[in-house]
Motif scaffolding. Structure first.
Motif, short mmCIF file in Angstrom:
data_model
loop_
_atom_site.label_atom_id
_atom_site.label_comp_id
_atom_site.label_asym_id
_atom_site.label_seq_id
_atom_site.Cartn_x
_atom_site.Cartn_y
_atom_site.Cartn_z
N VAL A 12 0.49 -1.09 -0.16
CA VAL A 12 -0.07 -0.07 -0.02
C VAL A 12 0.66 1.11 -0.35
O VAL A 12 0.50 1.83 -0.74
N ALA A 13 2.30 1.19 1.14
CA ALA A 13 2.55 2.65 0.92
C ALA A 13 3.36 2.98 -0.16
O ALA A 13 3.99 3.85 -0.46
N LEU A 14 4.04 1.48 -0.89
CA LEU A 14 4.54 2.35 -2.17
C LEU A 14 3.99 1.91 -3.58
O LEU A 14 4.17 2.66 -4.20
N GLY A 29 3.92 5.24 -5.94
CA GLY A 29 4.53 5.35 -7.67
C GLY A 29 3.22 5.64 -7.82
O GLY A 29 2.68 6.08 -8.92
N VAL A 30 2.10 5.18 -7.66
CA VAL A 30 1.15 5.59 -8.66
C VAL A 30 -0.16 6.58 -8.25
O VAL A 30 -0.23 7.17 -9.21
N ALA A 31 -0.18 7.01 -6.54
CA ALA A 31 -1.27 7.93 -6.12
C ALA A 31 0.22 9.57 -6.70
O ALA A 31 -0.21 10.46 -6.57
N GLY A 32 1.53 9.70 -6.27
CA GLY A 32 2.42 10.75 -6.36
C GLY A 32 2.57 10.93 -5.14
O GLY A 32 2.28 12.01 -4.84
N MET A 33 1.67 10.63 -3.65
CA MET A 33 1.65 10.71 -2.20
C MET A 33 3.20 11.02 -1.73
O MET A 33 3.87 9.84 -1.50
N SER A 34 3.24 12.07 -1.19
CA SER A 34 4.47 12.36 -0.61
C SER A 34 4.36 10.88 0.92
O SER A 34 3.24 10.55 1.26
N THR A 35 5.59 11.18 1.72
CA THR A 35 5.69 10.33 2.10
C THR A 35 4.73 10.87 3.48
O THR A 35 4.62 10.05 4.54
N ALA A 36 5.34 12.20 3.64
CA ALA A 36 4.94 12.34 4.98
C ALA A 36 3.40 12.49 5.55
O ALA A 36 2.40 12.00 6.23
N GLU A 37 2.57 12.70 3.55
CA GLU A 37 1.12 12.38 3.32
C GLU A 37 1.11 10.82 3.82
O GLU A 37 0.25 10.66 4.23
N ILE A 38 1.99 9.79 3.45
CA ILE A 38 1.52 8.73 3.32
C ILE A 38 1.79 8.12 5.23
O ILE A 38 0.64 6.91 5.90
N LEU A 98 -0.49 7.28 10.86
CA LEU A 98 -0.68 7.51 11.67
C LEU A 98 0.21 6.80 12.32
O LEU A 98 0.75 6.64 13.73
N VAL A 99 1.50 7.53 11.65
CA VAL A 99 3.38 6.84 12.24
C VAL A 99 3.94 8.04 11.72
O VAL A 99 3.30 8.69 11.30
N PRO A 100 5.21 8.66 12.84
CA PRO A 100 5.89 9.77 12.11
C PRO A 100 6.44 9.12 10.61
O PRO A 100 6.50 8.42 10.13
N GLU A 101 6.86 10.66 10.26
CA GLU A 101 7.57 10.76 8.41
C GLU A 101 9.22 9.34 8.80
O GLU A 101 8.79 8.58 7.52
N LYS A 102 9.82 9.72 9.77
CA LYS A 102 10.44 9.23 9.90
C LYS A 102 9.93 7.19 9.36
O LYS A 102 11.49 6.62 8.91
N THR A 103 9.51 6.87 10.97
CA THR A 103 8.72 5.34 10.41
C THR A 103 8.60 4.76 9.21
O THR A 103 9.27 3.87 8.57
N MET A 104 7.87 5.69 8.67
CA MET A 104 7.34 5.54 7.63
C MET A 104 8.14 5.17 5.77
O MET A 104 8.82 4.71 5.06
N GLY A 105 8.75 6.61 6.61
CA GLY A 105 10.19 6.97 4.84
C GLY A 105 10.78 5.53 5.51
O GLY A 105 12.13 5.18 4.43
N ARG A 161 10.25 2.46 6.56
CA ARG A 161 9.55 1.26 5.54
C ARG A 161 9.44 1.47 4.15
O ARG A 161 9.67 0.12 3.82
N ILE A 162 9.62 2.53 3.45
CA ILE A 162 9.83 2.56 2.57
C ILE A 162 10.98 1.81 1.83
O ILE A 162 11.27 1.28 1.39
N PHE A 163 11.87 2.66 2.61
CA PHE A 163 13.11 1.73 1.93
C PHE A 163 13.72 0.99 2.07
O PHE A 163 13.82 0.33 1.19
N ARG A 164 13.06 0.28 2.95
CA ARG A 164 13.11 -1.33 3.66
C ARG A 164 13.01 -2.13 2.03
O ARG A 164 13.01 -3.42 1.30
N ALA A 165 11.28 -1.69 2.29
CA ALA A 165 10.89 -2.28 0.78
C ALA A 165 10.94 -2.01 -0.38
O ALA A 165 11.52 -2.66 -0.69
N LYS A 166 11.30 -1.24 -0.80
CA LYS A 166 12.47 -0.88 -2.24
C LYS A 166 14.09 -1.91 -2.14
O LYS A 166 14.11 -2.21 -3.25
N GLN A 167 14.41 -1.99 -0.84
CA GLN A 167 15.66 -3.26 -0.71
C GLN A 167 15.36 -4.34 -1.07
O GLN A 167 15.78 -4.99 -1.93
#
Length: 409
Positions: free
Chosen positions: A118-120, A124-133, A138-145, A147-153
């Motif tokens: 969902v986050a990725l 990628g598709v909706a163009g939402m920023s990490t802060a918006e996601i 309902l998590v801090p922006e750093k936490t989501m960042g 998660r996205i980094f680990r998923a890409k890895q």
């Protein structure tokens, strides 16, 4: 950013990123190449003019950038060959299919957990920023960042391919796609209405594609009923209005009727899932003539069912509000105080403040209003909470508890 480029960005970012993901198989590289394409457009278009086929132009630039990046890296020669040999996906804009739903199914790859899918896909598709996601989850922006980094890895290291799935594999990706759509709708619900309309449009396509999937019908029903009330959520000065403050004559009855019909059709399948239950709750609100006429006992029961099939602290909070309306503020407060995972969520404190005020505990209510105000993410919500706080401070201590809490939307 010029208006022309901004308009192309709004419609084209996700298409270009998704195309580059398909071509390169590298999520980060795809985003970087799309960013480079738009940066080039910002430099070139003001002088040369917007090209006749802007998406084709941008995709070509992104593809050339990918070729250059891979060539410089000199470690993925096979990938370079594939990118170089791949025909341009779009030759003219008129031939571009409206394929966002297809892209969502492509990006929601089952090799990742649903949260990562969902986050990725939102990125990628909706163009939402990490802060918006992050706000949506309902998590801090750093936490989501992270998660996205680990998923890409994981995508990169495991070589997870991104291809359009065949029809028989769509059901296993449906849950993530539904969540993407609803979060996209919610982002529009508190901001740009265009996102709501886009989510509903895709939701209609999805319901037509998978008519026997009750959750797809339930989500469409939910979005229609919620959207029917969107215009009435704010006053003439832009201030947010709670459900009981809204002018119900401004609600779109045609949409509510359509949503109620879809909800009933979905529930007839006998497999009540989270979106069907939320749609049923929304229909209860939307078909009542007023707050006093609302069947709060039924709504509390639906939330109880919802917390069994999709437990979450937000569901617990909404159930507490319904219980408070059905049984009084003390019963609701007891449930709110038992929630221990939402201290950073402004609506937890706003709900608690309202119930405290209704219970005659004004001093405690003021503290909770202040905490909610500190956490509110939008200006409209801060204005609403500021008014509530000011009213509570003007009222002072009560001599007797009021009769019922304000309903939360």
């Amino acid at each position: 950013m010029s208006k022309d480029i901004a308009a192309v960005y709004a419609d084209g970012w996700s298409r270009i990123v998704a195309t580059m993901i398909r071509l390169t198989g590298d999520w980060s590289l795809a985003e970087e190449c799309a960013q480079e394409a738009f940066a080039t457009a910002l430099r070139v278009w003001p002088e040369s003019g917007t090209p006749d086929q802007p998406l084709a132009w941008l995709t070509t630039v992104a593809r050339r950038t990918a070729i250059d990046r891979v060539r410089r890296a000199a470690v993925e020669r096979e990938k370079l060959r594939e990118v170089a040999m791949e025909p341009a996906p779009w030759t003219v804009d008129a031939e571009i299919p409206d394929d966002r739903l297809e892209l969502m199914f492509t990006c929601c790859h089952p090799a990742l957990n649903v949260e990562a899918q969902v986050a990725l896909t939102l990125r990628g598709v909706a163009g939402m920023s990490t802060a918006e996601i992050a706000r949506a989850f309902l998590v801090p922006e750093k936490t989501m960042g992270q998660r996205i980094f680990r998923a890409k890895q994981r995508i990169k290291q495991a070589g997870i391919p991104f291809r359009v799935p065949p029809g028989h594999l769509l059901p296993e990706r449906l849950s993530a796609v539904l969540h993407v759509l609803y979060l996209l709708f919610n982002e529009g619900y508190s901001g740009a209405g265009e996102l709501c309309r886009e989510a509903i449009r895709i939701g209609r396509t999805l319901a037509g594609l998978m008519p026997d999937e009750p959750e797809a019908l339930g989500l469409l029903a939910l979005m229609l009923v919620q959207d029917a009330r969107r215009e009435a959520r704010t006053g003439a000065d832009g201030t947010l209005l709670t459900l009981d403050e809204q002018d119900r004559t401004r609600w779109d009855r045609e949409r509510i009727d359509e949503g109620a019909t879809l909800c009933e059709r979905a529930l007839r399948h006998g497999k009540a899932g989270p979106f069907q239950l939320q749609a049923a709750i929304a229909v209860c609100h939307a078909t009542a003539s007023g707050t006093d006429d609302t069947d709060w006992t039924q709504i509390a029961g639906l939330y109880e069912h919802l917390r069994r099939v999709a437990p979450s602290p937000v569901v617990d909070l909404n159930r507490a509000v319904a219980v408070a309306m059905a049984s009084g503020p003390h019963a609701g407060l007891e449930l709110v105080d038992a929630i221990d995972e939402l201290d950073g969520y402004h609506l937890l404190h706003a709900t608690r403040a309202d119930l405290l005020r209704r219970a005659g505990r004004d001093d405690e209510a003021v503290d909770s209003w202040r905490r909610a105000l500190e956490l509110a993410p939008t200006e409209a919500e801060r204005q609403l909470l500021s008014h509530r706080l000011a009213a509570a401070q003007r009222t002072g201590l009560r001599t007797a508890p009021p009769t019922a809490p304000q309903p939360a939307e």
